[in-house]
Design a protein around this motif. Sequence first.
Motif, PDB file in Angstrom:
ATOM      1  N   GLY A 147       0.780  -1.222   0.000  1.00  0.00           N
ATOM      2  CA  GLY A 147       0.000   0.000   0.000  1.00  0.00           C
ATOM      3  C   GLY A 147       0.812   1.272   0.000  1.00  0.00           C
ATOM      4  O   GLY A 147       0.281   2.362   0.212  1.00  0.00           O
ATOM      5  N   LYS A 148       2.106   1.160  -0.277  1.00  0.00           N
ATOM      6  CA  LYS A 148       2.978   2.329  -0.297  1.00  0.00           C
ATOM      7  C   LYS A 148       3.102   2.889  -1.712  1.00  0.00           C
ATOM      8  O   LYS A 148       3.038   2.133  -2.686  1.00  0.00           O
ATOM      9  N   PRO A 149       3.277   4.200  -1.849  1.00  0.00           N
ATOM     10  CA  PRO A 149       3.381   4.817  -3.181  1.00  0.00           C
ATOM     11  C   PRO A 149       4.508   4.199  -3.998  1.00  0.00           C
ATOM     12  O   PRO A 149       5.599   3.929  -3.477  1.00  0.00           O
ATOM     13  N   LEU A 150       4.230   3.990  -5.278  1.00  0.00           N
ATOM     14  CA  LEU A 150       5.208   3.373  -6.159  1.00  0.00           C
ATOM     15  C   LEU A 150       5.204   4.094  -7.507  1.00  0.00           C
ATOM     16  O   LEU A 150       4.149   4.285  -8.112  1.00  0.00           O
ATOM     17  N   SER A 151       6.377   4.503  -7.948  1.00  0.00           N
ATOM     18  CA  SER A 151       6.505   5.169  -9.242  1.00  0.00           C
ATOM     19  C   SER A 151       7.924   5.001  -9.743  1.00  0.00           C
ATOM     20  O   SER A 151       8.839   4.682  -8.978  1.00  0.00           O
ATOM     21  N   VAL A 152       8.133   5.236 -11.033  1.00  0.00           N
ATOM     22  CA  VAL A 152       9.472   5.208 -11.605  1.00  0.00           C
ATOM     23  C   VAL A 152      10.262   6.411 -11.108  1.00  0.00           C
ATOM     24  O   VAL A 152      11.445   6.314 -10.781  1.00  0.00           O
ATOM     25  N   ALA A 153       9.587   7.560 -11.029  1.00  0.00           N
ATOM     26  CA  ALA A 153      10.253   8.801 -10.622  1.00  0.00           C
ATOM     27  C   ALA A 153      10.879   8.699  -9.242  1.00  0.00           C
ATOM     28  O   ALA A 153      11.902   9.342  -8.968  1.00  0.00           O
ATOM     29  N   SER A 154      10.303   7.872  -8.385  1.00  0.00           N
ATOM     30  CA  SER A 154      10.844   7.744  -7.025  1.00  0.00           C
ATOM     31  C   SER A 154      12.209   7.065  -7.013  1.00  0.00           C
ATOM     32  O   SER A 154      12.912   7.094  -6.005  1.00  0.00           O
ATOM     33  N   TYR A 155      12.598   6.467  -8.142  1.00  0.00           N
ATOM     34  CA  TYR A 155      13.895   5.811  -8.248  1.00  0.00           C
ATOM     35  C   TYR A 155      14.871   6.617  -9.107  1.00  0.00           C
ATOM     36  O   TYR A 155      15.876   6.069  -9.576  1.00  0.00           O
ATOM     37  N   LYS A 156      14.579   7.885  -9.314  1.00  0.00           N
ATOM     38  CA  LYS A 156      15.467   8.721 -10.122  1.00  0.00           C
ATOM     39  C   LYS A 156      16.888   8.657  -9.573  1.00  0.00           C
ATOM     40  O   LYS A 156      17.117   8.716  -8.368  1.00  0.00           O
ATOM     41  N   GLY A 157      17.858   8.509 -10.472  1.00  0.00           N
ATOM     42  CA  GLY A 157      19.249   8.358 -10.051  1.00  0.00           C
ATOM     43  C   GLY A 157      19.679   6.906  -9.956  1.00  0.00           C
ATOM     44  O   GLY A 157      20.865   6.619  -9.787  1.00  0.00           O
ATOM     45  N   LYS A 158      18.703   5.982 -10.071  1.00  0.00           N
ATOM     46  CA  LYS A 158      18.991   4.553 -10.036  1.00  0.00           C
ATOM     47  C   LYS A 158      18.798   3.956 -11.436  1.00  0.00           C
ATOM     48  O   LYS A 158      18.058   4.498 -12.266  1.00  0.00           O
ATOM     49  N   VAL A 159      19.450   2.849 -11.687  1.00  0.00           N
ATOM     50  CA  VAL A 159      19.159   2.051 -12.874  1.00  0.00           C
ATOM     51  C   VAL A 159      18.016   1.120 -12.485  1.00  0.00           C
ATOM     52  O   VAL A 159      18.107   0.407 -11.485  1.00  0.00           O
ATOM     53  N   VAL A 160      16.935   1.147 -13.249  1.00  0.00           N
ATOM     54  CA  VAL A 160      15.721   0.434 -12.858  1.00  0.00           C
ATOM     55  C   VAL A 160      15.278  -0.551 -13.942  1.00  0.00           C
ATOM     56  O   VAL A 160      15.292  -0.218 -15.141  1.00  0.00           O
ATOM     57  N   ASP A 188      23.175  -3.019  -4.360  1.00  0.00           N
ATOM     58  CA  ASP A 188      23.970  -2.076  -3.555  1.00  0.00           C
ATOM     59  C   ASP A 188      24.743  -1.080  -4.423  1.00  0.00           C
ATOM     60  O   ASP A 188      25.264  -0.081  -3.915  1.00  0.00           O
ATOM     61  N   LYS A 189      24.798  -1.349  -5.699  1.00  0.00           N
ATOM     62  CA  LYS A 189      25.533  -0.469  -6.611  1.00  0.00           C
ATOM     63  C   LYS A 189      24.600   0.495  -7.367  1.00  0.00           C
ATOM     64  O   LYS A 189      25.029   1.230  -8.254  1.00  0.00           O
ATOM     65  N   GLY A 190      23.292   0.433  -7.024  1.00  0.00           N
ATOM     66  CA  GLY A 190      22.357   1.375  -7.618  1.00  0.00           C
ATOM     67  C   GLY A 190      21.332   0.776  -8.560  1.00  0.00           C
ATOM     68  O   GLY A 190      20.726   1.500  -9.349  1.00  0.00           O
ATOM     69  N   PHE A 191      21.106  -0.533  -8.467  1.00  0.00           N
ATOM     70  CA  PHE A 191      20.146  -1.208  -9.331  1.00  0.00           C
ATOM     71  C   PHE A 191      18.867  -1.523  -8.563  1.00  0.00           C
ATOM     72  O   PHE A 191      18.907  -2.039  -7.449  1.00  0.00           O
ATOM     73  N   GLU A 192      17.719  -1.201  -9.177  1.00  0.00           N
ATOM     74  CA  GLU A 192      16.423  -1.465  -8.566  1.00  0.00           C
ATOM     75  C   GLU A 192      15.527  -2.217  -9.554  1.00  0.00           C
ATOM     76  O   GLU A 192      15.743  -2.165 -10.776  1.00  0.00           O
ATOM     77  N   ILE A 193      14.538  -2.888  -9.026  1.00  0.00           N
ATOM     78  CA  ILE A 193      13.537  -3.574  -9.850  1.00  0.00           C
ATOM     79  C   ILE A 193      12.146  -3.174  -9.371  1.00  0.00           C
ATOM     80  O   ILE A 193      11.894  -3.102  -8.170  1.00  0.00           O
ATOM     81  N   ILE A 194      11.266  -2.903 -10.316  1.00  0.00           N
ATOM     82  CA  ILE A 194       9.848  -2.737 -10.020  1.00  0.00           C
ATOM     83  C   ILE A 194       9.123  -3.892 -10.691  1.00  0.00           C
ATOM     84  O   ILE A 194       9.109  -4.006 -11.921  1.00  0.00           O
ATOM     85  N   GLY A 195       8.559  -4.779  -9.902  1.00  0.00           N
ATOM     86  CA  GLY A 195       7.817  -5.902 -10.452  1.00  0.00           C
ATOM     87  C   GLY A 195       6.373  -5.512 -10.703  1.00  0.00           C
ATOM     88  O   GLY A 195       5.770  -4.806  -9.892  1.00  0.00           O
ATOM     89  N   ILE A 196       5.820  -5.966 -11.806  1.00  0.00           N
ATOM     90  CA  ILE A 196       4.409  -5.735 -12.114  1.00  0.00           C
ATOM     91  C   ILE A 196       3.788  -7.095 -12.411  1.00  0.00           C
ATOM     92  O   ILE A 196       4.030  -7.693 -13.466  1.00  0.00           O
ATOM     93  N   SER A 197       3.021  -7.586 -11.460  1.00  0.00           N
ATOM     94  CA  SER A 197       2.480  -8.933 -11.538  1.00  0.00           C
ATOM     95  C   SER A 197       1.146  -8.970 -12.270  1.00  0.00           C
ATOM     96  O   SER A 197       0.212  -8.252 -11.917  1.00  0.00           O
ATOM     97  N   LEU A 198       1.056  -9.847 -13.273  1.00  0.00           N
ATOM     98  CA  LEU A 198      -0.186 -10.052 -13.992  1.00  0.00           C
ATOM     99  C   LEU A 198      -0.961 -11.239 -13.432  1.00  0.00           C
ATOM    100  O   LEU A 198      -1.758 -11.874 -14.130  1.00  0.00           O
ATOM    101  N   ASP A 199      -0.739 -11.534 -12.156  1.00  0.00           N
ATOM    102  CA  ASP A 199      -1.503 -12.604 -11.530  1.00  0.00           C
ATOM    103  C   ASP A 199      -2.972 -12.230 -11.453  1.00  0.00           C
ATOM    104  O   ASP A 199      -3.339 -11.047 -11.431  1.00  0.00           O
TER     105      ASP A 199
END
Length: 275
Positions: A147-160, A188-199
């Motif tokens: 239930g927490k806010p999620l967006s691409v912009a929130s990871y600015k500066g990271k490789v996503v 730890d080097k600046g990589f993030e993942i946003i999963g989008i589940s089609l379940d």
Amino acid sequence: MKNRFLVLLAAAALLIPTYRGFAAGTNAAAASDLKDLITRIQTSLQAGQKTEAGQADNIKQFDALLAKYKGDTSDDVARILYMKATLYLQIFKNTDKGTELLKQLQHDFPDSTFAKGVDQMIATAKIQAGLVKTAAFPDFNEQDLDGKPLSVASYKGKVVMVDFWATWCSPCRAEVPNVVKAYQKYHDKGFEIIGISLDQAGAKDKLTTFMKDNNMAWRQYYDGGFWTNKLAVKYGIQSIPQAFLLDRDGKILAQGESIRGDALDPAIAKALGIN
């Protein structure tokens, strides 16, 4: 790859591994002819013939079938043209030609089941055409599983990596260990993942358990929509697994097979500037 775009008949051969179903039509001969053509296309695709030139003979066969059944406006004949349009859109990635064929479908088979979905298919094709290398990945503002806010912009500066997947998708599950390994190596080097589940609806507990059991520590978006998942629709997702690798400014670096399997690790390293 699990793909949603077509089912010809219950026993039909497939253009690509899995896709969504349609009701049976009213011309068994046309359905049988198309099934044979799809079998040939499947074989040639598996042999690596994924270009318009490589499929030239099969494309001519689409036209031959349409000529053979000219004047028949049943769904089974409309499906022939629909399949040809889909081949251009999803295999050749030729939006202009695919759109032209879809408009022809609306004109020639206005009362068919397939004509009813043409406007949405054209809109989806336009979305997909915009998701190209160096383009800014359109942002979203949703909530994750907690239930927490999620967006691409929130990871600015990271490789996503924005990763569309589902627990019911066997190719997705097969790719999970590779993705987990990359996440653990580069997070730890600046990589993030946003999963989008089609379940599907009611699968939140199953999804959460699967993530825990497989050490998937990144955040997930899930709305139970299956192929009508809000973000899958927004980005025109027609097959999974499907992922987009974004640079630190949210621009697309790579997508699809170019960041799957053994190709994922070096793509992330390059994006992070790691030799």
